[in-house]
Design an enzyme around this catalytic site. Structure first.
Site, PDB file in Angstrom:
ATOM      1  N   CYS A  90       1.258  -1.239   0.235  1.00  0.00           N
ATOM      2  CA  CYS A  90       0.160   0.029   0.079  1.00  0.00           C
ATOM      3  C   CYS A  90       0.638   1.356   0.111  1.00  0.00           C
ATOM      4  CB  CYS A  90      -0.648   0.325   1.624  1.00  0.00           C
ATOM      5  SG  CYS A  90      -1.816   1.815   1.162  1.00  0.00           S
ATOM      6  N   CYS A 253      -3.572   7.334  -4.412  1.00  0.00           N
ATOM      7  CA  CYS A 253      -3.004   6.322  -4.307  1.00  0.00           C
ATOM      8  C   CYS A 253      -1.778   5.689  -5.148  1.00  0.00           C
ATOM      9  CB  CYS A 253      -3.377   5.203  -5.059  1.00  0.00           C
ATOM     10  SG  CYS A 253      -3.937   3.653  -5.200  1.00  0.00           S
TER      11      CYS A 253
HETATM   12  O1  PYC Z   1      -1.472   3.738  -1.514  1.00  0.00           O
HETATM   13  O2  PYC Z   1      -1.753   2.013  -2.584  1.00  0.00           O
HETATM   14  C1  PYC Z   1      -2.125   2.896  -2.255  1.00  0.00           C
HETATM   15  C2  PYC Z   1      -3.445   2.602  -1.843  1.00  0.00           C
HETATM   16  C3  PYC Z   1      -4.128   1.234  -2.100  1.00  0.00           C
HETATM   17  C4  PYC Z   1      -5.326   1.355  -0.733  1.00  0.00           C
HETATM   18  C5  PYC Z   1      -5.712   2.539  -1.140  1.00  0.00           C
HETATM   19  N1  PYC Z   1      -4.602   3.487  -1.179  1.00  0.00           N
END
Ligand code: PYC
Length: 332
Positions: A90, A253
């Site tokens: 993550c 993300c």
């Molecule tokens: O930042 O990799 C990330 C992530 C995965 C799900 C929510 N954030």
């Protein structure tokens, strides 16, 4: 069960929550962090549910535990917890966990300024910059990322037929770009992106076999990445990543941005050494970059990096007590 207490550091990475659990770690077995993750899911998943879901968490909640590393080349190992399960990796979580752990003195890196992390998906190197006693920014060099399948056909009730690419950046992401039946994420309310994302995820998991080419413990699609035009002059693109049942990542993300870099590389739209500024649904930004080219099995792959920031917003002491009927959380 009984009554268990967990001390946590709470905060966010570019707007998305991170809960670092600093006490109450269950003992995990396994020769590496990937096996420990499976052990946690089998025996201790109730801890994740209790700490992530309502009433102690919420649908956006995400976090992790730190463990001693099994690899001699790592300072520490991370177990990620989130509403959808335990992720192999993550990105926003890592930026937050590194920030909190350094600011609170929970880890001592062998090399100051660099924390080498064993994650279930592999080695992730975090380079952090300080501003006095605070961590100003964290750049993570992520696991090898690759375009897994191109031009995958999916059909969902609201939009009809879509063509998506599926890329891996620590998790697998179907990436939905502009096309006849979808123009821009800006055309939809978050609740619509969530509903359409769930349908798309279900369709892919029902119709395609998604297994990491060199690590079969990593399989299936948990997230969906909707894309659009950025709102800021210095961003290259914007995204909205669905995770869990009803969360849209407030950050761009980290693994989603890594997957997008890999997809664009696989399509010849970006080269090694180039940067890509990704903007989230709330306008926060990560700086992505292709650090190097590599291979995963037979597939061309990249080593991406992601840079962002995080802040601590508080600490909490959370009790899971099985006299509480909602001890293991719920979702509405
Ligand atoms: O930042 O990799 C990330 C992530 C995965 C799900 C929510 N954030």
């Amino acid at each position: 069960m009984g009554r268990y207490t967990y001390h946590c550091i709470d905060g966010h990475t570019c707007g998305n929550p991170v809960r670092l659990v600093v006490s109450g770690h269950p003992p995990l077995e396994g020769k590496d962090q990937g096996e420990r993750r499976l052990h946690f899911l089998k025996e201790f998943d109730w801890i994740r549910k209790g700490l992530m879901f309502e009433p102690r968490g919420h649908s956006q909640m995400s976090g992790g535990f730190l463990y001693p590393a099994t690899r001699p080349d790592c300072d520490i190992a991370v177990l990620y917890i989130e509403t959808s399960g335990c992720l192999p990796m993550c990105g926003h979580g890592t930026i937050g966990i590194v920030t909190f752990a350094i600011e609170k003195g929970l880890v001592t890196p062998a090399t100051p300024g660099v924390l080498r992390l064993e994650t279930p998906a592999g080695l992730v190197v975090a380079e952090y910059k300080m501003d006095g006693e605070y961590v100003k920014s964290v750049k993570i060099t992520n696991v090898p990322s690759f375009l897994f399948k191109k031009d995958v056909k999916v059909t969902i009730p609201k939009l009809g037929e879509l063509t998506v690419d599926i890329a891996y950046g620590g998790n697998f992401y179907p990436i939905v770009e502009t096309q006849a039946n979808f123009r821009d994420m800006a055309d939809y309310k978050p609740s619509e992106l969530i509903e359409m994302g769930r349908d798309l995820r279900q369709y892919i998991n029902d119709h395609y076999e998604i297994i990491h080419p060199t690590d079969e413990k990593i399989r299936g699609v948990r997230h969906v990445q909707w894309t659009g035009q950025p709102t800021k002059a210095d961003s290259h693109a914007r995204n909205a990543v669905l995770y869990g049942e009803s969360a849209i990542d407030r950050s761009p993300c980290g693994t989603g941005t890594s997957a997008r870099l890999a997809q664009r590389y696989g399509r010849g739209l970006i080269k090694a050494g180039e940067s890509f500024v990704h903007e989230s649904i709330i306008g926060s930004q990560f700086i992505g970059r292709i650090e190097a080219e590599t291979k995963v099995g037979e597939l061309d792959a990249i080593i991406p990096s992601i840079e962002g920031w995080a802040v601590i917003t508080g600490t909490s002491q959370i009790t899971l007590d099985d006299r509480d009927p909602y001890c293991h959380g719920f979702e509405v």
